[in-house]
Design a protein around this motif. Structure first.
Motif, PDB file in Angstrom:
ATOM      1  N   LYS A   1      10.395  13.539   3.676  1.00 43.50           N
ATOM      2  CA  LYS A   1      10.541  13.993   2.290  1.00 43.50           C
ATOM      3  C   LYS A   1      10.634  12.828   1.295  1.00 43.50           C
ATOM      4  O   LYS A   1       9.941  12.839   0.276  1.00 43.50           O
ATOM      5  CB  LYS A   1      11.745  14.920   2.157  1.00 43.50           C
ATOM      6  CG  LYS A   1      11.863  15.526   0.774  1.00 43.50           C
ATOM      7  CD  LYS A   1      13.013  16.496   0.681  1.00 43.50           C
ATOM      8  CE  LYS A   1      13.061  17.074  -0.734  1.00 43.50           C
ATOM      9  NZ  LYS A   1      14.210  17.921  -0.941  1.00 43.50           N
ATOM     10  N   PRO A   2      11.467  11.801   1.548  1.00 46.62           N
ATOM     11  CA  PRO A   2      11.505  10.681   0.595  1.00 46.62           C
ATOM     12  C   PRO A   2      10.141  10.001   0.425  1.00 46.62           C
ATOM     13  O   PRO A   2       9.769   9.617  -0.679  1.00 46.62           O
ATOM     14  CB  PRO A   2      12.516   9.713   1.207  1.00 46.62           C
ATOM     15  CG  PRO A   2      13.358  10.567   2.101  1.00 46.62           C
ATOM     16  CD  PRO A   2      12.443  11.640   2.619  1.00 46.62           C
TER      17      PRO A   2
ATOM     18  N   THR B   1       0.811  -1.220   0.000  1.00 41.53           N
ATOM     19  CA  THR B   1       0.000   0.000   0.000  1.00 41.53           C
ATOM     20  C   THR B   1       0.845   1.271   0.000  1.00 41.53           C
ATOM     21  O   THR B   1       0.286   2.368  -0.018  1.00 41.53           O
ATOM     22  CB  THR B   1      -0.923   0.037   1.233  1.00 41.53           C
ATOM     23  OG1 THR B   1      -0.121   0.036   2.416  1.00 41.53           O
ATOM     24  CG2 THR B   1      -1.876  -1.151   1.242  1.00 41.53           C
ATOM     25  N   MET B   2       2.184   1.087   0.029  1.00 40.83           N
ATOM     26  CA  MET B   2       3.103   2.234   0.082  1.00 40.83           C
ATOM     27  C   MET B   2       2.743   3.150   1.246  1.00 40.83           C
ATOM     28  O   MET B   2       2.571   4.358   1.093  1.00 40.83           O
ATOM     29  CB  MET B   2       3.091   3.009  -1.241  1.00 40.83           C
ATOM     30  CG  MET B   2       3.644   2.233  -2.410  1.00 40.83           C
ATOM     31  SD  MET B   2       5.411   1.927  -2.287  1.00 40.83           S
ATOM     32  CE  MET B   2       6.064   3.560  -2.613  1.00 40.83           C
TER      33      MET B   2
ATOM     34  N   PRO C   1      -1.072  11.314  -0.882  1.00 38.74           N
ATOM     35  CA  PRO C   1      -0.422  12.408  -1.609  1.00 38.74           C
ATOM     36  C   PRO C   1      -1.379  13.558  -1.923  1.00 38.74           C
ATOM     37  O   PRO C   1      -0.974  14.724  -1.890  1.00 38.74           O
ATOM     38  CB  PRO C   1       0.076  11.731  -2.888  1.00 38.74           C
ATOM     39  CG  PRO C   1       0.286  10.312  -2.495  1.00 38.74           C
ATOM     40  CD  PRO C   1      -0.809  10.011  -1.497  1.00 38.74           C
ATOM     41  N   THR C   2      -2.627  13.261  -2.177  1.00 34.53           N
ATOM     42  CA  THR C   2      -3.604  14.313  -2.418  1.00 34.53           C
ATOM     43  C   THR C   2      -3.730  15.243  -1.215  1.00 34.53           C
ATOM     44  O   THR C   2      -3.827  16.451  -1.365  1.00 34.53           O
ATOM     45  CB  THR C   2      -4.988  13.700  -2.740  1.00 34.53           C
ATOM     46  OG1 THR C   2      -4.838  12.825  -3.863  1.00 34.53           O
ATOM     47  CG2 THR C   2      -6.014  14.764  -3.058  1.00 34.53           C
ATOM     48  N   ASP C   3      -3.684  14.676  -0.009  1.00 29.20           N
ATOM     49  CA  ASP C   3      -3.789  15.473   1.221  1.00 29.20           C
ATOM     50  C   ASP C   3      -2.577  16.379   1.388  1.00 29.20           C
ATOM     51  O   ASP C   3      -2.713  17.576   1.597  1.00 29.20           O
ATOM     52  CB  ASP C   3      -3.899  14.575   2.464  1.00 29.20           C
ATOM     53  CG  ASP C   3      -5.163  13.754   2.481  1.00 29.20           C
ATOM     54  OD1 ASP C   3      -6.215  14.294   2.134  1.00 29.20           O
ATOM     55  OD2 ASP C   3      -5.071  12.570   2.853  1.00 29.20           O
ATOM     56  N   TYR C   4      -1.374  15.804   1.347  1.00 26.30           N
ATOM     57  CA  TYR C   4      -0.197  16.605   1.687  1.00 26.30           C
ATOM     58  C   TYR C   4       0.344  17.448   0.553  1.00 26.30           C
ATOM     59  O   TYR C   4       1.138  18.328   0.772  1.00 26.30           O
ATOM     60  CB  TYR C   4       0.891  15.772   2.365  1.00 26.30           C
ATOM     61  CG  TYR C   4       1.432  14.576   1.615  1.00 26.30           C
ATOM     62  CD1 TYR C   4       2.309  14.727   0.572  1.00 26.30           C
ATOM     63  CD2 TYR C   4       1.087  13.294   2.013  1.00 26.30           C
ATOM     64  CE1 TYR C   4       2.827  13.624  -0.097  1.00 26.30           C
ATOM     65  CE2 TYR C   4       1.607  12.196   1.370  1.00 26.30           C
ATOM     66  CZ  TYR C   4       2.478  12.356   0.308  1.00 26.30           C
ATOM     67  OH  TYR C   4       2.996  11.272  -0.335  1.00 26.30           O
ATOM     68  N   ASN C   5      -0.114  17.210  -0.660  1.00 24.94           N
ATOM     69  CA  ASN C   5       0.321  18.067  -1.776  1.00 24.94           C
ATOM     70  C   ASN C   5      -0.586  19.264  -1.986  1.00 24.94           C
ATOM     71  O   ASN C   5      -0.252  20.169  -2.729  1.00 24.94           O
ATOM     72  CB  ASN C   5       0.428  17.251  -3.073  1.00 24.94           C
ATOM     73  CG  ASN C   5       1.616  16.314  -3.044  1.00 24.94           C
ATOM     74  OD1 ASN C   5       2.665  16.643  -2.475  1.00 24.94           O
ATOM     75  ND2 ASN C   5       1.476  15.150  -3.630  1.00 24.94           N
ATOM     76  N   LYS C   6      -1.751  19.263  -1.335  1.00 25.11           N
ATOM     77  CA  LYS C   6      -2.653  20.432  -1.377  1.00 25.11           C
ATOM     78  C   LYS C   6      -2.086  21.515  -0.489  1.00 25.11           C
ATOM     79  O   LYS C   6      -1.614  21.230   0.603  1.00 25.11           O
ATOM     80  CB  LYS C   6      -4.028  20.074  -0.815  1.00 25.11           C
ATOM     81  CG  LYS C   6      -5.033  19.590  -1.807  1.00 25.11           C
ATOM     82  CD  LYS C   6      -6.394  19.620  -1.174  1.00 25.11           C
ATOM     83  CE  LYS C   6      -6.932  18.222  -1.031  1.00 25.11           C
ATOM     84  NZ  LYS C   6      -8.223  18.177  -0.365  1.00 25.11           N
TER      85      LYS C   6
ATOM     86  N   HIS D   1       7.909   9.822  -3.092  1.00 23.01           N
ATOM     87  CA  HIS D   1       7.486   8.552  -3.681  1.00 23.01           C
ATOM     88  C   HIS D   1       5.974   8.336  -3.533  1.00 23.01           C
ATOM     89  O   HIS D   1       5.482   7.220  -3.700  1.00 23.01           O
ATOM     90  CB  HIS D   1       8.263   7.391  -3.056  1.00 23.01           C
ATOM     91  CG  HIS D   1       9.663   7.313  -3.553  1.00 23.01           C
ATOM     92  ND1 HIS D   1      10.692   8.030  -2.988  1.00 23.01           N
ATOM     93  CD2 HIS D   1      10.202   6.625  -4.583  1.00 23.01           C
ATOM     94  CE1 HIS D   1      11.815   7.775  -3.645  1.00 23.01           C
ATOM     95  NE2 HIS D   1      11.541   6.932  -4.617  1.00 23.01           N
ATOM     96  N   ASP D   2       5.254   9.404  -3.212  1.00 24.04           N
ATOM     97  CA  ASP D   2       3.793   9.371  -3.105  1.00 24.04           C
ATOM     98  C   ASP D   2       3.276   8.297  -2.145  1.00 24.04           C
ATOM     99  O   ASP D   2       2.305   7.597  -2.416  1.00 24.04           O
ATOM    100  CB  ASP D   2       3.138   9.195  -4.474  1.00 24.04           C
ATOM    101  CG  ASP D   2       3.311  10.423  -5.353  1.00 24.04           C
ATOM    102  OD1 ASP D   2       3.420  11.543  -4.807  1.00 24.04           O
ATOM    103  OD2 ASP D   2       3.332  10.264  -6.593  1.00 24.04           O
TER     104      ASP D   2
END
Length: 131
Positions: A95-96, A56-57, A125-130, A100-101
């Motif tokens: 950060k890594p 699930t990364m 990634p949608t949460d933390y990239n907003k 790597h999403d």
């Protein structure tokens, strides 16, 4: 000729030693848990383990709350989701994982009642990239 064999051997060793991001993350999470957990973060918070799920990364942190913090209502009032989301966005250690999403998950359990999950959140990634 001997130098060529030595160079080929060195190249083979370095190539064989390369780990994927997923394998390295899983290994490092296990090592962190074995070497540093459990550890008191503050008076009322203990980190119990860290995991990485390759399927699930997901990087997951598991904590135990004690004392006055061992209270689901008190945790809810502090708005931990926003605090943790800011930590995910600004942490150099994560950060890594962000690059790597990966999903990043936090689970807080009660010391008084170990089966009780006081708070749980997973950031994608949608949460933390907003912003």
């Amino acid at each position: 000729m001997r130098k060529i064999y030595v160079l080929l051997f060195i190249a083979a060793v370095f190539t064989a030693c390369q780990e994927s991001f997923e394998d390295r993350s899983e290994r490092e999470a296990k090592e962190f848990t074995q070497k540093k957990c459990p550890a008191q973060i503050n008076v009322n918070t203990r980190i119990d383990s860290m995991t990485f799920d390759k399927q699930t990364m997901t990087v997951a942190y598991y904590y135990t709350m004690s004392g006055p913090a061992d209270n689901a209502m008190a945790i809810k009032q502090t708005n931990p989701r926003e605090l943790l989301l800011n930590e995910v966005r600004n942490s150099t250690a994560l950060k890594p994982a962000r690059e790597h999403d990966c999903n990043i998950r936090y689970v807080y359990r009660s010391l008084a009642n170990p089966g009780l999950v006081l708070f749980e959140v997973t950031f994608t990634p949608t949460d933390y990239n907003k912003q």
